[in-house]
Design a protein around this motif. Structure first.
Motif, PDB file in Angstrom:
ATOM      1  N   LEU A  46      35.752 -40.030 -48.983  1.00 24.60           N
ATOM      2  CA  LEU A  46      34.599 -39.135 -49.014  1.00 24.60           C
ATOM      3  C   LEU A  46      34.827 -37.893 -48.169  1.00 24.60           C
ATOM      4  O   LEU A  46      34.162 -36.871 -48.373  1.00 24.60           O
ATOM      5  CB  LEU A  46      33.352 -39.881 -48.506  1.00 24.60           C
ATOM      6  N   GLY A  47      35.775 -37.963 -47.234  1.00 26.02           N
ATOM      7  CA  GLY A  47      36.028 -36.829 -46.356  1.00 26.02           C
ATOM      8  C   GLY A  47      37.174 -35.952 -46.787  1.00 26.02           C
ATOM      9  O   GLY A  47      37.612 -35.092 -46.015  1.00 26.02           O
ATOM     10  N   LEU A  48      37.687 -36.121 -48.001  1.00 26.16           N
ATOM     11  CA  LEU A  48      38.822 -35.320 -48.459  1.00 26.16           C
ATOM     12  C   LEU A  48      38.502 -33.832 -48.473  1.00 26.16           C
ATOM     13  O   LEU A  48      39.359 -32.997 -48.214  1.00 26.16           O
ATOM     14  CB  LEU A  48      39.249 -35.760 -49.865  1.00 26.16           C
ATOM     15  N   SER A  49      37.263 -33.486 -48.797  1.00 25.54           N
ATOM     16  CA  SER A  49      36.897 -32.076 -48.885  1.00 25.54           C
ATOM     17  C   SER A  49      36.452 -31.523 -47.534  1.00 25.54           C
ATOM     18  O   SER A  49      35.995 -30.396 -47.437  1.00 25.54           O
ATOM     19  CB  SER A  49      35.771 -31.880 -49.905  1.00 25.54           C
ATOM     20  N   GLU A  50      36.560 -32.324 -46.484  1.00 22.81           N
ATOM     21  CA  GLU A  50      36.203 -31.890 -45.143  1.00 22.81           C
ATOM     22  C   GLU A  50      37.419 -32.039 -44.232  1.00 22.81           C
ATOM     23  O   GLU A  50      38.499 -32.412 -44.668  1.00 22.81           O
ATOM     24  CB  GLU A  50      35.033 -32.735 -44.616  1.00 22.81           C
ATOM     25  N   GLU A  51      37.237 -31.768 -42.970  1.00 19.29           N
ATOM     26  CA  GLU A  51      38.328 -31.940 -42.021  1.00 19.29           C
ATOM     27  C   GLU A  51      38.311 -33.383 -41.530  1.00 19.29           C
ATOM     28  O   GLU A  51      38.074 -33.684 -40.355  1.00 19.29           O
ATOM     29  CB  GLU A  51      38.166 -30.963 -40.844  1.00 19.29           C
ATOM     30  N   ALA A  52      38.519 -34.319 -42.471  1.00 26.98           N
ATOM     31  CA  ALA A  52      38.481 -35.739 -42.146  1.00 26.98           C
ATOM     32  C   ALA A  52      39.663 -36.102 -41.257  1.00 26.98           C
ATOM     33  O   ALA A  52      40.788 -35.686 -41.505  1.00 26.98           O
ATOM     34  CB  ALA A  52      38.504 -36.573 -43.415  1.00 26.98           C
ATOM     35  N   GLU A  71      40.068 -24.673 -48.919  1.00 29.16           N
ATOM     36  CA  GLU A  71      38.740 -25.029 -48.401  1.00 29.16           C
ATOM     37  C   GLU A  71      38.282 -26.377 -48.954  1.00 29.16           C
ATOM     38  O   GLU A  71      37.733 -27.205 -48.224  1.00 29.16           O
ATOM     39  CB  GLU A  71      37.735 -23.943 -48.763  1.00 29.16           C
ATOM     40  N   LYS A  72      38.519 -26.615 -50.249  1.00 29.12           N
ATOM     41  CA  LYS A  72      38.118 -27.883 -50.867  1.00 29.12           C
ATOM     42  C   LYS A  72      38.847 -29.068 -50.249  1.00 29.12           C
ATOM     43  O   LYS A  72      38.326 -30.193 -50.225  1.00 29.12           O
ATOM     44  CB  LYS A  72      38.393 -27.839 -52.374  1.00 29.12           C
ATOM     45  N   LEU A  73      40.063 -28.837 -49.762  1.00 28.24           N
ATOM     46  CA  LEU A  73      40.865 -29.912 -49.190  1.00 28.24           C
ATOM     47  C   LEU A  73      40.701 -30.020 -47.675  1.00 28.24           C
ATOM     48  O   LEU A  73      41.351 -30.848 -47.048  1.00 28.24           O
ATOM     49  CB  LEU A  73      42.338 -29.699 -49.539  1.00 28.24           C
ATOM     50  N   GLY A  74      39.840 -29.192 -47.105  1.00 32.27           N
ATOM     51  CA  GLY A  74      39.558 -29.294 -45.681  1.00 32.27           C
ATOM     52  C   GLY A  74      40.559 -28.591 -44.785  1.00 32.27           C
ATOM     53  O   GLY A  74      40.587 -28.851 -43.580  1.00 32.27           O
ATOM     54  N   PHE A  75      41.388 -27.688 -45.355  1.00 34.48           N
ATOM     55  CA  PHE A  75      42.330 -26.942 -44.537  1.00 34.48           C
ATOM     56  C   PHE A  75      41.662 -25.701 -43.958  1.00 34.48           C
ATOM     57  O   PHE A  75      40.745 -25.140 -44.554  1.00 34.48           O
ATOM     58  CB  PHE A  75      43.564 -26.540 -45.355  1.00 34.48           C
ATOM     59  N   GLN A  76      42.148 -25.260 -42.801  1.00 35.30           N
ATOM     60  CA  GLN A  76      41.527 -24.144 -42.112  1.00 35.30           C
ATOM     61  C   GLN A  76      41.807 -22.815 -42.789  1.00 35.30           C
ATOM     62  O   GLN A  76      41.030 -21.869 -42.665  1.00 35.30           O
ATOM     63  CB  GLN A  76      42.009 -24.097 -40.658  1.00 35.30           C
ATOM     64  N   SER A  77      42.904 -22.739 -43.517  1.00 37.54           N
ATOM     65  CA  SER A  77      43.269 -21.484 -44.183  1.00 37.54           C
ATOM     66  C   SER A  77      44.222 -21.776 -45.331  1.00 37.54           C
ATOM     67  O   SER A  77      44.778 -22.880 -45.436  1.00 37.54           O
ATOM     68  CB  SER A  77      43.936 -20.516 -43.196  1.00 37.54           C
ATOM     69  N   ALA A  78      44.424 -20.768 -46.187  1.00 42.89           N
ATOM     70  CA  ALA A  78      45.366 -20.913 -47.300  1.00 42.89           C
ATOM     71  C   ALA A  78      46.790 -21.087 -46.779  1.00 42.89           C
ATOM     72  O   ALA A  78      47.581 -21.842 -47.358  1.00 42.89           O
ATOM     73  CB  ALA A  78      45.279 -19.690 -48.219  1.00 42.89           C
ATOM     74  N   SER A  79      47.133 -20.410 -45.694  1.00 39.85           N
ATOM     75  CA  SER A  79      48.488 -20.534 -45.155  1.00 39.85           C
ATOM     76  C   SER A  79      48.726 -21.934 -44.583  1.00 39.85           C
ATOM     77  O   SER A  79      49.830 -22.486 -44.725  1.00 39.85           O
ATOM     78  CB  SER A  79      48.717 -19.475 -44.078  1.00 39.85           C
TER      79      SER A  79
END
Length: 280
Positions: free
Chosen positions: A184-190, A246-254
């Motif tokens: 459930l936390g895949l789209s957040e910073e789990a 963003e959908k995967l919970g990463f802070q940036s594209a890089s």
């Protein structure tokens, strides 16, 4: 009373839930299990377990339910033996459960006698003090009889009744809850640390229990699920990298691009056009 087609969406809460099917039937999805309750059946759902309910038959469904928690560690251990426990009508008839429900209904009806046309029962906060005590007393008696039935059923079937004597059941239950929270936390910073804290476990306990059931660490599982979702988004959508990150919970594209390269040896942009061309 719930009509045919009624549905209560998937949810969870920190309280135990006890359900009694008064009329009709209802289909529950509890974690990954499908459970159908018929008239007279009882269902105990452990706190924290995700579940949803649907009236899939052609008749109205009516029910009694209560959400509760108890401070006693021994009682909580017995309540927590499994994600859910189903008591069929025939077994429940050996107890006073139906009588206690009738007494609860009598208390509510007595408090709703005026005005007679009232469609909804009074909320507990508006009940008389002595009737609040009656409701609490009958609710505890219901919980008592349910626990007694579960204990008797466990003894009769050879099942153990203490979680520390059945570590495989406890471990699997906790591991499934960890897996669900990570998914459930895949789209957040789990994070594994965050899930462990939420479940009142140390990070090492969380990893040990999860690895015992799934054969890999929670961090490895989270990485695999994120990689799977990343590939799916790259192949099936035209979202920009910033949106995918963003959908995967990463802070940036890089940040996403660097992690994707660690996973696959390719950058997301190198992966995306090649796979788009092979699937078109």
């Amino acid at each position: 009373m719930k009509p045919p087609g009624w549905h209560f969406p998937r949810h969870h809460h920190h309280l135990f839930e006890l359900l009694y099917c008064v009329e009709g039937e209802v289909a529950h999805e509890i974690n990954r299990d499908q459970v159908t309750m018929h008239k007279g059946d009882w269902l105990l759902i452990k706190s924290g377990v995700r579940h949803q309910s649907s009236n899939t038959c052609q008749a109205d469904y009516s029910f009694f339910n209560v959400h509760f928690d108890l401070d006693d560690p021994e009682i909580r251990s017995l309540l927590s033996l499994a994600p859910y426990r189903l008591i069929r009508h025939k077994e429940a008839e050996r107890s006073k459960l139906r009588f206690y429900v009738g007494e609860l209904e009598a208390v509510m009806q007595r408090n709703n006698a005026e005005p007679p046309e009232a469609a909804e029962p009074l909320p507990p906060s508006l009940l008389r003090f002595e009737d609040k005590l009656l409701l609490q007393s009958y609710t505890l008696l219901i919980i008592h009889d349910v626990l007694q039935l579960l204990r008797e059923h466990g003894t009769a079937s050879g099942h153990r009744t203490a979680p520390d004597k059945d570590p495989s059941l406890f471990t699997a239950d906790v591991a499934h809850m960890i897996e669900e929270k990570l998914s459930l936390g895949l789209s957040e910073e789990a994070t594994v640390a965050g899930v462990a804290k939420e479940m009142n476990l140390s990070r090492s306990q969380c990893s040990k229990l999860f690895s015992k059931v799934y054969g890999l660490s929670p961090r490895q599982y989270l990485s695999r699920q994120k990689l799977k979702l990343a590939k799916e988004l790259l192949v099936t959508t035209h979202l920009p990298m910033t949106d995918i990150a963003e959908k995967l919970g990463f802070q940036s594209a890089s940040h996403f691009s660097r992690q994707f390269r660690r996973w696959t040896g390719q950058s997301p942009s190198e992966f995306k056009p090649r796979h788009h061309s092979t699937t078109s």
